[in-house]
Structure formats: structure tokens, C-alpha cells
Design a protein around this motif. Sequence first.
Motif, PDB file in Angstrom:
ATOM      1  N   SER A 254       0.841  -1.191   0.000  1.00  0.00           N
ATOM      2  CA  SER A 254       0.000   0.000   0.000  1.00  0.00           C
ATOM      3  C   SER A 254       0.877   1.242   0.000  1.00  0.00           C
ATOM      4  O   SER A 254       2.105   1.162   0.163  1.00  0.00           O
ATOM      5  CB  SER A 254      -0.921   0.006   1.224  1.00  0.00           C
ATOM      6  OG  SER A 254      -1.896   1.022   1.105  1.00  0.00           O
ATOM      7  N   ASN A 263      -4.044   6.539   4.374  1.00  0.00           N
ATOM      8  CA  ASN A 263      -3.903   5.595   3.272  1.00  0.00           C
ATOM      9  C   ASN A 263      -4.223   6.299   1.952  1.00  0.00           C
ATOM     10  O   ASN A 263      -5.318   6.847   1.784  1.00  0.00           O
ATOM     11  CB  ASN A 263      -4.845   4.410   3.488  1.00  0.00           C
ATOM     12  CG  ASN A 263      -4.609   3.289   2.507  1.00  0.00           C
ATOM     13  OD1 ASN A 263      -4.738   3.458   1.299  1.00  0.00           O
ATOM     14  ND2 ASN A 263      -4.271   2.123   3.019  1.00  0.00           N
ATOM     15  N   LEU A 265      -4.608   4.981  -0.972  1.00  0.00           N
ATOM     16  CA  LEU A 265      -5.362   4.176  -1.932  1.00  0.00           C
ATOM     17  C   LEU A 265      -6.860   4.183  -1.653  1.00  0.00           C
ATOM     18  O   LEU A 265      -7.637   3.688  -2.470  1.00  0.00           O
ATOM     19  CB  LEU A 265      -4.859   2.723  -1.904  1.00  0.00           C
ATOM     20  CG  LEU A 265      -3.363   2.497  -2.133  1.00  0.00           C
ATOM     21  CD1 LEU A 265      -3.056   1.003  -2.190  1.00  0.00           C
ATOM     22  CD2 LEU A 265      -2.880   3.197  -3.398  1.00  0.00           C
ATOM     23  N   LEU A 274     -11.798   2.950  -3.825  1.00  0.00           N
ATOM     24  CA  LEU A 274     -10.428   3.184  -4.270  1.00  0.00           C
ATOM     25  C   LEU A 274     -10.253   4.613  -4.771  1.00  0.00           C
ATOM     26  O   LEU A 274     -11.084   5.120  -5.534  1.00  0.00           O
ATOM     27  CB  LEU A 274     -10.054   2.202  -5.383  1.00  0.00           C
ATOM     28  CG  LEU A 274     -10.084   0.712  -5.010  1.00  0.00           C
ATOM     29  CD1 LEU A 274      -9.843  -0.141  -6.257  1.00  0.00           C
ATOM     30  CD2 LEU A 274      -9.054   0.391  -3.936  1.00  0.00           C
ATOM     31  N   SER A 275      -9.159   5.234  -4.370  1.00  0.00           N
ATOM     32  CA  SER A 275      -8.862   6.594  -4.811  1.00  0.00           C
ATOM     33  C   SER A 275      -8.416   6.608  -6.263  1.00  0.00           C
ATOM     34  O   SER A 275      -8.049   5.569  -6.834  1.00  0.00           O
ATOM     35  CB  SER A 275      -7.760   7.192  -3.934  1.00  0.00           C
ATOM     36  OG  SER A 275      -6.541   6.499  -4.142  1.00  0.00           O
ATOM     37  N   ALA A 278      -5.000   5.291  -6.400  1.00  0.00           N
ATOM     38  CA  ALA A 278      -4.960   3.828  -6.383  1.00  0.00           C
ATOM     39  C   ALA A 278      -5.177   3.263  -7.781  1.00  0.00           C
ATOM     40  O   ALA A 278      -4.494   2.313  -8.196  1.00  0.00           O
ATOM     41  CB  ALA A 278      -6.017   3.282  -5.431  1.00  0.00           C
ATOM     42  N   LYS A 279      -6.118   3.839  -8.504  1.00  0.00           N
ATOM     43  CA  LYS A 279      -6.426   3.330  -9.848  1.00  0.00           C
ATOM     44  C   LYS A 279      -5.252   3.568 -10.801  1.00  0.00           C
ATOM     45  O   LYS A 279      -4.941   2.712 -11.628  1.00  0.00           O
ATOM     46  CB  LYS A 279      -7.715   3.985 -10.360  1.00  0.00           C
ATOM     47  CG  LYS A 279      -8.944   3.564  -9.555  1.00  0.00           C
ATOM     48  CD  LYS A 279     -10.188   4.342  -9.949  1.00  0.00           C
ATOM     49  CE  LYS A 279     -11.363   3.965  -9.054  1.00  0.00           C
ATOM     50  NZ  LYS A 279     -12.572   4.765  -9.341  1.00  0.00           N
ATOM     51  N   ILE A 329      -7.620  -7.000  -5.315  1.00  0.00           N
ATOM     52  CA  ILE A 329      -7.839  -5.987  -4.296  1.00  0.00           C
ATOM     53  C   ILE A 329      -8.584  -6.647  -3.148  1.00  0.00           C
ATOM     54  O   ILE A 329      -9.782  -6.942  -3.265  1.00  0.00           O
ATOM     55  CB  ILE A 329      -8.636  -4.782  -4.834  1.00  0.00           C
ATOM     56  CG1 ILE A 329      -8.015  -4.247  -6.128  1.00  0.00           C
ATOM     57  CG2 ILE A 329      -8.704  -3.684  -3.764  1.00  0.00           C
ATOM     58  CD1 ILE A 329      -6.595  -3.761  -6.005  1.00  0.00           C
ATOM     59  N   THR A 337      -6.576  -0.441   3.247  1.00  0.00           N
ATOM     60  CA  THR A 337      -6.697  -0.622   1.805  1.00  0.00           C
ATOM     61  C   THR A 337      -5.342  -0.967   1.201  1.00  0.00           C
ATOM     62  O   THR A 337      -4.355  -0.258   1.418  1.00  0.00           O
ATOM     63  CB  THR A 337      -7.243   0.654   1.130  1.00  0.00           C
ATOM     64  OG1 THR A 337      -8.435   1.058   1.794  1.00  0.00           O
ATOM     65  CG2 THR A 337      -7.529   0.420  -0.337  1.00  0.00           C
ATOM     66  N   HIS A 338      -5.286  -2.050   0.451  1.00  0.00           N
ATOM     67  CA  HIS A 338      -4.012  -2.431  -0.151  1.00  0.00           C
ATOM     68  C   HIS A 338      -4.228  -3.294  -1.391  1.00  0.00           C
ATOM     69  O   HIS A 338      -5.344  -3.730  -1.683  1.00  0.00           O
ATOM     70  CB  HIS A 338      -3.110  -3.161   0.855  1.00  0.00           C
ATOM     71  CG  HIS A 338      -3.582  -4.520   1.246  1.00  0.00           C
ATOM     72  ND1 HIS A 338      -4.588  -4.739   2.165  1.00  0.00           N
ATOM     73  CD2 HIS A 338      -3.183  -5.764   0.857  1.00  0.00           C
ATOM     74  CE1 HIS A 338      -4.782  -6.032   2.339  1.00  0.00           C
ATOM     75  NE2 HIS A 338      -3.941  -6.688   1.542  1.00  0.00           N
ATOM     76  N   ILE A 339      -3.141  -3.513  -2.096  1.00  0.00           N
ATOM     77  CA  ILE A 339      -3.126  -4.278  -3.341  1.00  0.00           C
ATOM     78  C   ILE A 339      -2.358  -5.575  -3.108  1.00  0.00           C
ATOM     79  O   ILE A 339      -1.340  -5.578  -2.400  1.00  0.00           O
ATOM     80  CB  ILE A 339      -2.446  -3.456  -4.456  1.00  0.00           C
ATOM     81  CG1 ILE A 339      -3.329  -2.279  -4.865  1.00  0.00           C
ATOM     82  CG2 ILE A 339      -2.103  -4.323  -5.675  1.00  0.00           C
ATOM     83  CD1 ILE A 339      -2.621  -1.272  -5.756  1.00  0.00           C
TER      84      ILE A 339
END
Length: 445
Positions: A254, A263, A265, A274-275, A278-279, A329, A337-339
Motif C-alpha cells: 500500500s 492511506n 489508496l 479506491l482513490s 490507487a487506480k 484488491i 486498503t491495499h493491493i
Amino acid sequence: MTYEDINQLIADNDIEVIRVVFNDITNVSRARNIPVKHFQDTVMQKGVQYPSAMLSVDTSANFVLAAGAGFAGGYGSWLLKIDPETFRIIPWAKKSARVIADLYTLEEVPVPVAPRSVFQRVLQELDKEGLAAYGAAELEFYIFKQYDEHGFDPTWTGLQCYSEIKQGEIDEILYQIVSGLAAVDIHVEAANTEYGPGQFEVSINPAWGIAQADVAFTLKTAIKEMMAQQGLLATFMTKPLTGLSGSGSHFHHSLYHKATGQNALFDPEDAYGLSDLAKHFIAGQLHHAKAISALANPTINSYHRLRPYTFAPSNVTWGLENRMCMIRIPGARGQGTHIENRLPGADNNPYLMMAAIYAAGLDGIRRQLPVPPPVENEDAYAKADASSLPKSLGEALEALNQDEVLVNLLGPEFVQAFTALKTHEINRFTDHVSDWEVKEYRELF
């Protein structure tokens, strides 16, 4: 950790030998064992010399001249200078400690091809954008009683991942892994069997910045050493068994705004939570996926794992809570929030894998790359408009060298050295007559 803290730990634990270590370009852990007096008198603050030639050897320890200055350059010495924050007592080694070092020239300039330096440069680029990186590799691996030309004998049998009964059979192994890692400040969130005979998975707490790669590097060497002491072989080879599960190194990561600690994202107003950042970050990883693969899957063996319908990715896709996609996701939102990038195999160098993924995402942020729609209610493996991932190391290397953005962010000198080493590895493999070929053709023709 200060030098005074290190001296106190040495005294309190009666330490006699300190390993000064680093992870080289081909993912071999290199070390110099230093007696404690020389370490305290000299090496701790001034470093220890190390032959530059050792960064020009491939996985067979063959010298690859194109990976360095060659004989004309004389293969002079470099310096290993410790990072005090990484000093740890090794409880499974007699009166020993371990510390990770950075490589410098004798003029104390960072060596540009050293993997830890490559990742540090990418982190510095994120810092320019006011972003801090936070993540952890989720590692899978096999542990065998026997694994050689005569066959294999796994530490547990079957395919029952998460089975309490199966895990009870190898409880001592799981206990040793969890307790041993905790002793070097690697805190396990979960340890369990995976979907292969003798296969395990360890999930660990995330860390900030360079520490997320330091932890993965230490985890691998720790598990291999602890198992070797029990007469067992732990291997992070991605695909050790034909027709059975490969081992991944899913990268959960993240970004956080340094100014606020929030965060970066997360967006509560977005349909997916998702922000825009983030995208763009996801889009960058998708855009550079083929080039990333060279560093996330850096061996010939790695590409046996990237097959459809194996819970490993085979094409360039992303989705929400979708384990068939390259990027998943997870459901956590807010500060969590993380990937999860599911592309990496277990045999990667974590400094290089993480550098490539963050660099790709950073490019997406800087260029505000648009993200395609996520895979929803659809078979990700059958998605006709999704690009395929590389099917070989050679294909991935070609993609990396054609990716100007990633080459510049990782460093042209590093990419050249990495490519030379890996090309030599491919050439050696191409010259080798495999057992499969012999069995397939020897009587037929």
C-alpha cells in the motif's frame, strides 16, 4: 538501532561472530563472517571490503563478463557497509548475529547494480511524491525430507491445505518456523500447509520502506537454515514438482501520504472504495506487467507456474477479491486498503521484485494512466481482451529491456547487468539435454 545498541546486544548475548550479508543480483545470499572484535573495532562503522567480481556470477557461479567491467576492469574491491537497523541475533546459529549491508565503491558511492540500492532509489522517487510504501511478501515454499535425482519425499503428503490433522503431523516444523522468525523480529500472521505435498505458506506483518524487502530476504535464509539443521531441505524454487502447485510470493502493499499518515489508496466516495491515485497505481502495474515479470519471476523455472486455472495469473487483469487475476484488491478498506500483486514467484529477489512493482505503479501515478474495468462475474483466465503474461524468462527480459520507463527508474546499468546474467543462464539451459527429452525420444527415433 545505534552502534551502542549493537554493542550491548553483542555483550548480552555473548556474540562471537557477525555475518555481514547482502542479496546479490541472482538472488544468492552472500555473507562475510566477521569475528566480533574486528567487527566492533573496524567493520561496524567503516565497512569490510568485498570483491566486485561476485556481482558478475550467475546462478551456477560462472563469471559473466558482460555483467560487469570484465577482466579489463580488474574486478576491484567494493565496501559492505552495515545498516544498523537490521542487526539481529541468530538464535539457531552458535554465538552469531547477522546484519544486512549496502554495497559501496571504495569512494563510498552506492553501487548502482546492487539490488538493495535499486529498491532504495525507487523508494526515493516515491518520497518525492510524498508517498511512503508499506508491504509484505506472502511466501510459499516446499520442505522435503528428500529431493534429488532419486525422487522426493515430502514432509507431509496429500493436497489438504489448512488441514488441522495434516498440520498436526508437522507441528514441530510450523512451531520452529513461527518461533524462529519471531526471534529475529519477523512476526508471522499465519503459517499453514498449502496445496502441494510438503508445501507451506507464511504470511507476515507488513513493514515500511526498505524493511519490507529486508524481512523477505531474512525469512528465506532463516527458514532454509532452520530446516537444514533438522536434515530437511526448504526450497523457494517456484516449481519443484511437475504437475503440482507452484510457489508464489504474493506481494501485499500500500501507499500512505507522508504528510497526513492517511492511506493513499482509499476513497470512501468511490464505488470500489479506491482513490484515483490507487487506480493509477494499479494501471501502472498492469501497463508494465510483462517487464515486471522479469524481476518477479527471474528464473527459467518460474514460468512453469504462470498457467491458467492454477490460482496463479496467466494474463494481465485485476479484480476485487479475485484470486485468478494478476492483481487482487482484498476487501479491507480505510487505513487497511491495499493491493495484492499475485505475479511474483517464490524465487525472486525481494528487493528487485518490490522495486519493479513500485516503480511501475509510480509511473501510473505520474502519468495518471487510466485503469480498465475490473474483472467481475467473468472467468479471468478466459478473458479474450487481456494480454498474456510472458511464457518464458527470455520473453520477460525482452519486455524489460524495451520498457524505457522501468529501465530508467531501476537504472540502466542494473538492467544491463541483470540481463547479461539471466541471458547466460538461459543459454546454459538451452545447451542442456533434459531428462524429459531423453525419455521422450531415445527409443522412439
